[in-house]
Enzyme design. Structure first.
Site, PDB file in Angstrom:
ATOM      1  N   THR A  14       6.412   3.351  15.407  1.00 56.43           N
ATOM      2  CA  THR A  14       5.025   2.898  15.572  1.00 56.43           C
ATOM      3  C   THR A  14       4.736   1.690  14.693  1.00 56.43           C
ATOM      4  OG1 THR A  14       4.359   4.505  13.891  1.00 56.43           O
ATOM      5  CG2 THR A  14       4.161   5.196  16.179  1.00 56.43           C
ATOM      6  N   ALA A 256       3.099   0.933   2.913  1.00 54.03           N
ATOM      7  CA  ALA A 256       2.607   1.494   4.165  1.00 54.03           C
ATOM      8  C   ALA A 256       2.926   0.513   5.271  1.00 54.03           C
ATOM      9  CB  ALA A 256       1.104   1.727   4.080  1.00 54.03           C
ATOM     10  N   LYS A 257       2.807   1.004   6.509  1.00 55.74           N
ATOM     11  CA  LYS A 257       3.188   0.162   7.653  1.00 55.74           C
ATOM     12  C   LYS A 257       2.357  -1.118   7.723  1.00 55.74           C
ATOM     13  CE  LYS A 257       5.726   3.332  10.475  1.00 55.74           C
ATOM     14  NZ  LYS A 257       5.718   4.498  11.321  1.00 55.74           N
ATOM     15  N   ARG A 258       1.179  -1.097   7.095  1.00 53.06           N
ATOM     16  CA  ARG A 258       0.339  -2.311   7.187  1.00 53.06           C
ATOM     17  C   ARG A 258       0.787  -3.425   6.236  1.00 53.06           C
ATOM     18  NH1 ARG A 258      -2.251   1.758   4.826  1.00 53.06           N
ATOM     19  NH2 ARG A 258      -2.527   1.506   2.597  1.00 53.06           N
TER      20      ARG A 258
END
Ligand code: GLU
Length: 283
Positions: A14, A256-258
């Site tokens: 994701t 984090a993915k962000r």
């Protein structure tokens, strides 16, 4: 012959992997090597709306760049929905789950209106059967939730539920841990949209793939409590857990993915080498 050692890295496609993922994957890969075991890669893509093929391709690319290898075929959860349905059917037949028609908002409202401290996680009762039949007849979508009350009755309490923690939870929990599945409340085991949810898929896969050691970040320590309960209810073996610390950036916050600049792809493009990355992580 020594006991088998099978571990896995199980990312969801994701987003792009970041340093934190690399740390997890490297620790698991190294543990498998040290124990002459197997390191598996598993793609956790049950969330069809958020999972993307390009992120999956990036996972393969990033892990290969790190120097990791894994046996084929790689298990993709989206290709095994029938396995999760079979497990869910067993829980339905045993009366251990109930249908929940509530929307996210209704769940949040129910939790907010509970007496303070009485419900910080969601728990409910099955609907009266007439109302349930009516809503089913209207075709209303529903999720399946694990009933902690039914599970507790089935097992005669959770006192015998333990797991071995060879790493540590976020508060240093280590050794033989008493599972407290009530921490998670009546978790959703099958989402309205995809018919399965994280805890059920992970527990089924770990058993089906013969995973003996689960090596992952301590943000998932609480999940182990729920997963231990599911293993007991489904008659599955309990792996050993090794939760590891979460890497933090210079600002002290976990990756984090962000954090676009800290993705493995961005680091690689900025000239980072796998050797230096390992060094920076103390590996
Ligand atoms: N798919 C989960 C994640 O990306 C990891 C599941 C697990 O290791 O149990 O956070």
């Amino acid at each position: 012959m020594s006991a088998p050692f099978v571990t896995r890295f199980a990312p969801s496609p994701t987003g792009l992997l970041h340093r934190g993922h690399a740390y997890s994957a490297l620790l698991a890969h190294e543990a498998a090597r040290a124990n002459r075991g197997t390191f598996l890669l598993r793609i956790e893509d049950i969330d069809a709306t958020r999972s993307r093929k390009e992120f999956e391709a990036a996972i393969f690319e990033d892990l290969a760049w790190l120097g990791l290898s894994w046996p084929a075929p790689v298990r993709r959860q989206s290709a095994h929905l029938a396995d999760y349905e079979a497990a869910l059917s067993r829980l339905v037949a045993a009366g251990l789950v109930y249908r929940c028609f509530r929307t996210r908002r209704e769940v949040a409202q129910a939790m907010a209106s509970a007496p303070h401290g009485a419900m910080d996680t969601f728990r409910s009762d099955p609907l009266p059967s007439a109302e349930e039949a009516e809503r089913l007849a209207r075709g209303e979508p529903f999720a399946w939730r694990l009933s902690l009350a039914a599970a507790q009755a089935r097992l005669g309490g959770f006192g015998n539920l333990t797991f071995q923690e060879e790493g540590a939870g976020p508060n240093g929990e280590t050794g033989l841990i008493q599972a407290r599945p009530e921490l998670g409340g009546d978790v959703v085991l099958a989402r309205k949209d995809v018919g399965v949810a994280y805890h059920l898929a992970v527990v089924c896969d770990d058993a089906l793939q013969g995973v003996t050691h689960i090596i992952r970040g301590c943000d998932l320590f609480e999940a182990a409590h729920v997963q231990r309960l599911l293993q007991a209810l489904l008659g599955l073996p309990t792996p050993v857990y090794r939760h590891h610390r979460l890497l933090a950036g210079p600002d002290g916050k976990r990756y984090a993915k962000r954090d676009k600049a800290e993705t493995l792809r961005a680091l690689r493009e900025a000239g980072m080498t796998p050797e230096r990355l390992r060094q920076e992580m103390g590996l």
